[in-house]
Design a protein around this motif. Structure first.
Motif, PDB file in Angstrom:
ATOM      1  N   UNK A 312       0.840  -1.204   0.000  1.00  0.00           N
ATOM      2  CA  UNK A 312       0.000   0.000   0.000  1.00  0.00           C
ATOM      3  C   UNK A 312       0.878   1.257   0.000  1.00  0.00           C
ATOM      4  N   UNK A 313       1.880   1.251  -0.865  1.00  0.00           N
ATOM      5  CA  UNK A 313       2.886   2.315  -0.900  1.00  0.00           C
ATOM      6  C   UNK A 313       2.298   3.687  -1.207  1.00  0.00           C
ATOM      7  N   UNK A 314       1.204   3.734  -1.945  1.00  0.00           N
ATOM      8  CA  UNK A 314       0.618   5.029  -2.297  1.00  0.00           C
ATOM      9  C   UNK A 314       0.210   5.824  -1.051  1.00  0.00           C
ATOM     10  N   UNK A 315      -0.184   5.108  -0.014  1.00  0.00           N
ATOM     11  CA  UNK A 315      -0.632   5.751   1.210  1.00  0.00           C
ATOM     12  C   UNK A 315       0.523   6.031   2.174  1.00  0.00           C
ATOM     13  N   UNK A 316       1.546   5.161   2.156  1.00  0.00           N
ATOM     14  CA  UNK A 316       2.560   5.210   3.211  1.00  0.00           C
ATOM     15  C   UNK A 316       3.946   5.675   2.754  1.00  0.00           C
ATOM     16  N   UNK A 317       4.123   5.963   1.476  1.00  0.00           N
ATOM     17  CA  UNK A 317       5.488   6.168   0.962  1.00  0.00           C
ATOM     18  C   UNK A 317       6.234   7.329   1.635  1.00  0.00           C
ATOM     19  N   UNK A 324       8.292   6.840  -4.761  1.00  0.00           N
ATOM     20  CA  UNK A 324       7.122   6.083  -5.191  1.00  0.00           C
ATOM     21  C   UNK A 324       7.489   5.066  -6.272  1.00  0.00           C
ATOM     22  N   UNK A 325       8.401   5.476  -7.153  1.00  0.00           N
ATOM     23  CA  UNK A 325       8.811   4.575  -8.241  1.00  0.00           C
ATOM     24  C   UNK A 325       9.479   3.316  -7.695  1.00  0.00           C
TER      25      UNK A 325
END
Length: 629
Positions: A312-317, A324-325
């Motif tokens: 769930x990287x979009x929320x926690x990056x 993000x990449x």
């Protein structure tokens, strides 16, 4: 001859009766003293609770009068002198022979090979007794030990600072406190496990064995025990100093290990669940090799849990301080690897994701047969999936046993725990274990129930009252010893020697217990003083022609706590050899008869490791005044 009624005839009859009476008396006395001698030299050798209570400032008190019975001589029968083993230098107090940090530097860092097992050569072996640190105390009893440990036993504060925010461990004077924190959740282990239980069944007995990769101080495994789930937690000996030592000091199953270039030392289809929380294993690297190995040891229908980056990287990056990449690429690689293994993604919630292995490979094998260029390929069925002792990782999927329908569980469905303890294991029911029938399995279970009852009633009564927590079974067979202790507040590390006639470690896992392969000519992957009781069933018969059994005994001493107990079952000639060596090891031992009586050639040697600690001086370490000779 005299006439009837003559004095000569009467005197003759009287003398004959007296001789018969004396003969009977002599025979009776001989039988009495023989029986008494047999009882003293054999019989039972009970260890009193007083004998095994820890006193950091005093010597062992024991109910056994060893000297009066078998006389600890300074020479052997052939006149040679018994070797007296000196304490090792204090720098070896936390020695892990096969995970030695200095020896590791000789091996490649690529794929972390240098952190794997690399055991010493013969001329490097320590022939001394590893000392406990000054002030050592026996651990707190379970369940208090889950939360507290004595600082003197593992005198390291590094993790109290390095992992302070994650609340791994806190220093509180003479104690260490483990608040249940970890890398997984700000709410602690209880909340994290509750979150998982909302997604997969953790409470109905269908999940019993778990694997925690990169476990820290094993709080996940510690708190799962409340749900009757037994986790094998592992981590390497690395910069997180003593994390595995802390885990075992807490009374939680753990072992030194790493995912690098060789297989994990477990059979195929061992675990109901595997887990990684920020465990730093590069799952997407090396052609998904590490995911493939998790797949090998997961049962059909088993779960793999991944929490933390990159889920769930979009929320926690932003909090992970990665681009993000980078995070997207890592998660995409993991997702693709899971699909290639035919896993199904069950859920992704917050920073937690769960996949499930298929019940069988009917569809997966058909897919790979149609698409032979898709990697990883299916391994050959000629390759034994359970061979894992120093076996190199392979970039292929371990095939599951054949099934007749897509809803059938490959290898056989397991009963829920605790019923699975005594249910005929699928490996035996299917005939996969050579020369082992369901009836023989039942007889083995009954035999060990009887033996453990004998141990508790006659040899080691403290086994019934929580005195011991961490138990090692050096030659576990079908796991009968562990099964007979399943209701006690203990856990058993079931070791399976690769030299055993039949590999039954898979059966042990199917019964709901944990274990590992282990060649006892080498050191075990643990810290010193991490086991309370060691059980060795015919271990020395197995190894007496393979290596010097002196080093096997010294290894047992290394991993045994002060005032810990040892049970050695073997042929009387082998036991006698062992007993001679132990006379130089600061153990107090007593020979006991087999549970069936004194006329069975197999005997039981019962020993207690005496309390002594090392002493730090200007010169090399010496033995402290607390020793018991």
């Amino acid at each position: 001859m005299g006439k009837p009624g003559s004095p000569k005839l009467v005197n003759f009859d009287h003398a004959r009766r007296r001789r018969i009476t004396w003969l009977l008396v002599v025979v009776g006395l001989c039988c009495f003293f023989y029986t008494l001698g047999s009882w003293q030299n054999g019989g039972t050798a009970a260890l009193s609770d007083k004998a095994t209570n820890a006193k950091a400032c005093g010597s062992v008190t024991t109910a056994l009068d060893f000297g009066a019975h078998h006389g600890l001589a300074s020479t052997t029968n052939d006149g040679s002198k018994i070797e007296q083993f000196s304490p090792c230098d204090m720098k070896y107090s936390e020695v892990t022979p096969c995970e030695d940090p200095q020896r590791a530097l000789k091996f490649p860092r690529e794929k972390l090979e240098y952190r794997e097992r690399h055991c010493p050569e013969k001329d490097e072996l320590l022939r001394c007794l590893v000392p406990a640190p000054p002030g050592y105390k026996n651990p707190f009893p379970w369940p208090k030990s889950r939360d507290y440990a004595w600082y003197a036993n593992t005198p390291h504060k590094e993790l109290t600072v390095e992992k302070a925010i994650q609340k791994w461990v806190q220093y509180r004077g003479e104690k260490l406190y483990f608040p249940g924190g970890g890398t997984f959740s700000a709410g602690g282990a209880d909340k994290y496990i509750a979150d998982i239980a909302d997604l997969i069944p953790l409470d109905d007995g269908s999940i019993r064995t778990a694997l925690d990769t990169g476990c820290g101080v094993a709080s996940w495994g510690a708190y799962l025990l409340k749900k009757n789930i037994l986790a094998m937690s592992f981590a390497p000996r690395d910069t997180h100093i003593s994390q595995i030592q802390f885990a075992l000091e807490r009374g939680v199953p753990a072992i030194l290990g790493i995912m690098a270039t060789i297989r994990l030392p477990y059979p195929a289809r061992s675990f109901d669940m595997a887990h990684c929380s920020r465990c730093l294993i590069p799952w997407g690297a090396t052609d998904n090799m590490y995911l493939i190995e998790v797949d090998r040891v997961l049962r059909p229908g088993g779960y793999w849990i991944l929490s933390g980056p990159p889920i769930n990287w979009k929320k926690h990056y932003k909090g992970w301080e990665r681009t993000q990449e980078d995070l997207k690429a890592e998660q995409d690689t993991i997702e693709d690897g899971a699909r290639r293994l035919c896993w199904k993604k069950v859920v992704e919630k917050d920073n937690l994701a769960i996949w499930q292995k298929p019940l069988n490979h009917m569809e997966c094998a058909a897919f790979h047969k149609k698409n032979p260029t898709v990697s990883p390929r299916m391994c050959s069925k000629l390759e034994h999936p359970d061979h894992a002792w120093y076996r190199k990782l392979e970039a292929c999927i371990t095939p599951l046993p054949d099934v007749k329908s897509k809803n059938e569980v490959a290898g056989g469905e397991l009963a829920k725990f605790p019923a699975r303890v005594n249910t005929i294991p699928p490996r035996i029911a299917s005939g996969s274990v050579p020369l082992m029938t369901a009836q023989e399995f039942k007889e083995d279970a009954e035999l060990w129930e009887k033996r453990v009852k004998y141990y508790k009633n006659h040899l080691i009564p403290p086994l019934t009252n929580g005195r011991y927590r961490n138990i090692m079974d050096m030659n576990a067979g079908l796991g009968g010893f562990a099964a007979a202790l399943v209701k006690d507040p203990v856990w058993v590390m079931n070791a399976m020697p690769p030299e055993a006639k039949t590999d039954t470690l898979g059966v042990i896992f199917e019964r709901g217990f944990i274990g590992t392969y282990q060649n006892w000519c080498e050191a075990f992957s643990t810290y010193p003083r991490t086991y309370d009781l060691i059980h060795a069933d015919n271990v020395f018969s197995m190894y007496q022609d393979r290596c010097d059994i002196t080093y096997v005994l010294l290894e047992m001493d290394r991993i045994l706590r002060p005032e810990g107990a040892v049970l050695i079952r073997d042929e009387v000639d082998v036991v006698n050899k062992v007993m001679i060596i132990t006379q130089g090891m600061r153990w107090e031992c007593r020979l006991a008869d087999h549970e069936e009586g004194p006329f069975i050639r197999e005997k039981i040697l019962v020993c207690v490791k005496t309390y002594w600690v090392g002493e730090i001086k200007a010169a090399n370490a010496t033995l402290s005044g607390d020793s018991s000779d």
